[in-house]
Enzyme design. Structure first.
Site, mmCIF file in Angstrom:
data_model
loop_
_atom_site.group_PDB
_atom_site.id
_atom_site.type_symbol
_atom_site.label_atom_id
_atom_site.label_comp_id
_atom_site.label_asym_id
_atom_site.label_seq_id
_atom_site.Cartn_x
_atom_site.Cartn_y
_atom_site.Cartn_z
ATOM 1 C CE1 TYR A 60 95.036 -85.439 35.767
ATOM 2 C CE2 TYR A 60 92.663 -85.350 35.428
ATOM 3 C CZ TYR A 60 93.945 -85.126 34.973
ATOM 4 O OH TYR A 60 94.144 -84.580 33.728
ATOM 5 C CG ASN A 117 100.186 -80.516 38.476
ATOM 6 O OD1 ASN A 117 100.013 -80.106 37.320
ATOM 7 N ND2 ASN A 117 99.594 -81.605 38.940
ATOM 8 C CG ASP A 146 107.742 -64.947 29.624
ATOM 9 O OD1 ASP A 146 108.649 -65.677 29.160
ATOM 10 O OD2 ASP A 146 107.069 -64.165 28.911
ATOM 11 C CG HIS A 159 102.368 -83.017 34.887
ATOM 12 N ND1 HIS A 159 101.549 -81.915 34.867
ATOM 13 C CD2 HIS A 159 103.549 -82.626 34.369
ATOM 14 C CE1 HIS A 159 102.209 -80.896 34.338
ATOM 15 N NE2 HIS A 159 103.426 -81.298 34.021
ATOM 16 N NE ARG A 190 95.476 -84.596 28.711
ATOM 17 C CZ ARG A 190 94.604 -83.819 29.367
ATOM 18 N NH1 ARG A 190 95.021 -82.933 30.224
ATOM 19 N NH2 ARG A 190 93.300 -83.949 29.161
HETATM 20 C C1 DQA Z 1 97.898 -82.603 35.058
HETATM 21 C C2 DQA Z 1 97.957 -83.006 33.582
HETATM 22 C C3 DQA Z 1 97.410 -81.901 32.708
HETATM 23 O O1 DQA Z 1 97.479 -82.294 31.353
HETATM 24 C C4 DQA Z 1 95.958 -81.638 33.053
HETATM 25 O O2 DQA Z 1 95.471 -80.584 32.264
HETATM 26 C C5 DQA Z 1 95.764 -81.388 34.502
HETATM 27 C C6 DQA Z 1 96.500 -82.188 35.473
HETATM 28 C C7 DQA Z 1 98.328 -83.778 35.968
HETATM 29 O O3 DQA Z 1 98.591 -83.534 37.145
HETATM 30 O O4 DQA Z 1 98.373 -84.925 35.515
HETATM 31 O O5 DQA Z 1 94.920 -80.589 34.897
HETATM 32 O O6 DQA Z 1 98.803 -81.544 35.274
#
Ligand code: DQA
Length: 144
Positions: A22, A73, A86, A99, A110
């Site tokens: 991240y 996100n 929904d 993401h 994921r």
């Molecule tokens: C995320 C990817 C998701 O799987 C994860 O739970 C996140 C961040 C991303 O920005 O890569 O919290 O959305």
């Protein structure tokens, strides 16, 4: 063009959470950068984040009639929150799913997104740059 950028659960931990996935910047750094990119593109952006699913749903309700496009996100909710799907369903403008990490190259769970078929664009694995691309995608739509 009014755009709501809606970050969901655990994205407030940016900079303190798995930087390999991240990045090292905080949520505040991210939002400051997004606002700067928005100004350059003459887009009216509002960034919001919550760790509460119901509040995220309220953000989506508030966007109805008040935002022309969404950048979302939802964090882990992406993979299982049918309530968020929904709530997105009635939104008529473009929805860009972003993401930071490459969700399709990580754990199996994921790979599922409740936004499938609703998001007009999906940007994964580009880190913070993914949000810039999302704004570019929306600015390009505005300009046609
Ligand atoms: C995320 C990817 C998701 O799987 C994860 O739970 C996140 C961040 C991303 O920005 O890569 O919290 O959305």
């Amino acid at each position: 063009m009014r755009i709501d950028v809606l970050n969901g659960v655990n994205l407030d931990l940016l900079g303190r959470r798995e930087p390999a996935f991240y990045g090292g910047g905080s949520l505040q750094d991210l939002e400051t950068t997004i606002y700067a990119w928005a100004r350059e593109r003459k887009l009216q952006v509002r960034c919001r984040q919550t760790n509460h699913e119901g509040e995220y749903v309220e953000f989506l309700h508030a966007a109805l009639g008040n935002a022309d496009a969404l950048v979302v996100n939802p964090g882990a909710w992406t993979h299982y929150s049918w309530a968020i799907r929904d709530a997105l369903e009635p939104f008529e403008g473009p929805i860009v799913e972003v993401h930071l990490s490459d969700v399709d190259a990580r754990e199996e769970w994921r790979r599922q997104s409740v936004l499938e078929g609703l998001a007009t664009d999906r940007i994964t694995g580009e880190g913070v740059e993914g949000y810039r691309r999302a704004l570019d995608v929306l600015a390009a739509r505005r300009d046609v």
